[in-house]
Design an enzyme around this catalytic site. Structure first.
Site, mmCIF file in Angstrom:
data_model
loop_
_atom_site.group_PDB
_atom_site.id
_atom_site.type_symbol
_atom_site.label_atom_id
_atom_site.label_comp_id
_atom_site.label_asym_id
_atom_site.label_seq_id
_atom_site.Cartn_x
_atom_site.Cartn_y
_atom_site.Cartn_z
ATOM 1 C CG HIS A 36 -12.293 65.785 13.755
ATOM 2 N ND1 HIS A 36 -11.620 66.800 14.392
ATOM 3 C CD2 HIS A 36 -12.932 65.082 14.739
ATOM 4 C CE1 HIS A 36 -11.822 66.715 15.695
ATOM 5 N NE2 HIS A 36 -12.612 65.683 15.933
ATOM 6 C CG HIS A 88 -16.193 61.382 23.519
ATOM 7 N ND1 HIS A 88 -17.376 61.371 22.811
ATOM 8 C CD2 HIS A 88 -15.516 62.468 23.048
ATOM 9 C CE1 HIS A 88 -17.413 62.387 21.958
ATOM 10 N NE2 HIS A 88 -16.295 63.072 22.091
#
Length: 313
Positions: free
Chosen positions: A121, A186
């Site tokens: 991804h 993140h």
């Protein structure tokens, strides 16, 4: 000659595919998806003949038995298909990819190349949302952003400059869109491969080392470890980064070392390398942020931005 006609940066998270129902009514999540839709419309309006997509690999195509800093797919490219992302063969612009590799080498920038590249991804999420239908051939550029030692941000910026020159020097007259996938801030519950403190750490490093032919066998526990993590997002960093991107002021960020990136944006924030590379490939541009939202359910500060070549930045 060919030309870069648009640059797009977009955060990725497979949780957007698998856990959308949990956030479907949240304004931030809706705004991010609308930003992706606006970016996809800009890509379509740019009428690209090819898309150079710069992203990471999350140990589903590259593993600790061999981890190049930069790899370009020049022939067969296959999506891993995890978590509802595109799987199977992806169309590759082999001529442009080969031209890019040759140009980089001629300018003393060594990059690995692959005639059989598997991507996850880190590449396919943006294709799924920004280039629906995969009807435009791609040139996948995979940067190592998770397995230290990492290429510096300054090195990634130089890579982007060389990509821009390579496209401009290509004599095929193609319109090229450059997409950056990944980030923003993140923190993933991933250890450094040389510092393992828990059973989960040791499991992950084993998966990263031995998963080349069996990565799917590790997926369930990998997913459980990620889902158990608490969100660690720095919206101030993200908004400042997006502002600097839009105004051409990334020189400040490019000077960050890896420790400072991790301290301010988390280990997942190392994916800003793809954005830095994309911006350098586009060159002087008019930029704007299309969406930004810290979405703890996806563990990530989610942003979308567009750069249109032109201006004096």
């Amino acid at each position: 000659m060919s030309q870069v006609v648009l640059g797009v940066g977009a955060s990725h998270s497979t949780l957007m595919n698998t856990h959308w129902d949990e956030v479907a009514d949240l304004p931030d999540a809706i705004a991010f998806r609308e930003g992706l839709e606006e970016a996809a419309a800009l890509v379509a309006e740019a009428r690209p003949d090819a898309v150079v997509i710069i992203g990471s690999n999350h140990f589903r195509g590259f593993f600790l038995d061999l981890m190049p800093a930069v790899t370009i797919g020049v022939a067969e490219c296959v999506g891993a298909g995890e978590s509802g992302t595109p799987g199977g063969p992806l169309p590759v612009d082999t001529a442009l990819a080969r031209s890019l590799v040759d140009s980089l080498l001629e300018n003393e920038f060594d990059a690995a190349f692959s005639l059989r590249l598997q991507v996850d991804h880190g590449i396919t999420h943006s294709l799924q949302y920004l280039v629906p239908g995969l009807d435009v051939p791609i040139v996948p550029v995979v940067l190592n952003m998770f397995a230290p030692p990492l290429p510096t941000l300054r090195r990634c910026h130089r890579l982007g400059e060389q990509i821009g020159r390579a496209v401009a020097g290509d004599g095929a007259g193609k319109r090229v869109v450059v997409i950056a996938s990944g980030g923003l801030s993140h923190r993933l519950p991933w250890p450094k491969w040389f510092e393992t403190f828990s059973d989960d750490d040791r499991f992950l490093v084993e998966a990263w080392l031995n998963g080349r032919t069996s990565w799917k066998e590790y997926e369930v526990r990998r997913r459980q470890i990620i889902r158990a993590a608490e969100a660690d997002i720095n919206p101030d960093f993200d908004r400042r980064f997006l502002d600097l991107l839009a105004t051409g002021g990334l020189a400040e960020i490019v000077g960050y070392d890896n420790d400072r990136v991790e301290a301010e944006a988390g280990n997942g924030g190392q994916e800003i390398r793809s954005w830095v590379t994309m911006a350098a490939a586009v060159g002087p541009a008019e930029g704007r942020t299309l969406a930004y939202a810290p979405i703890p359910q996806w563990l990530t500060g989610m942003g979308v931005a567009a750069l249109v070549p032109g201006g004096n930045r």
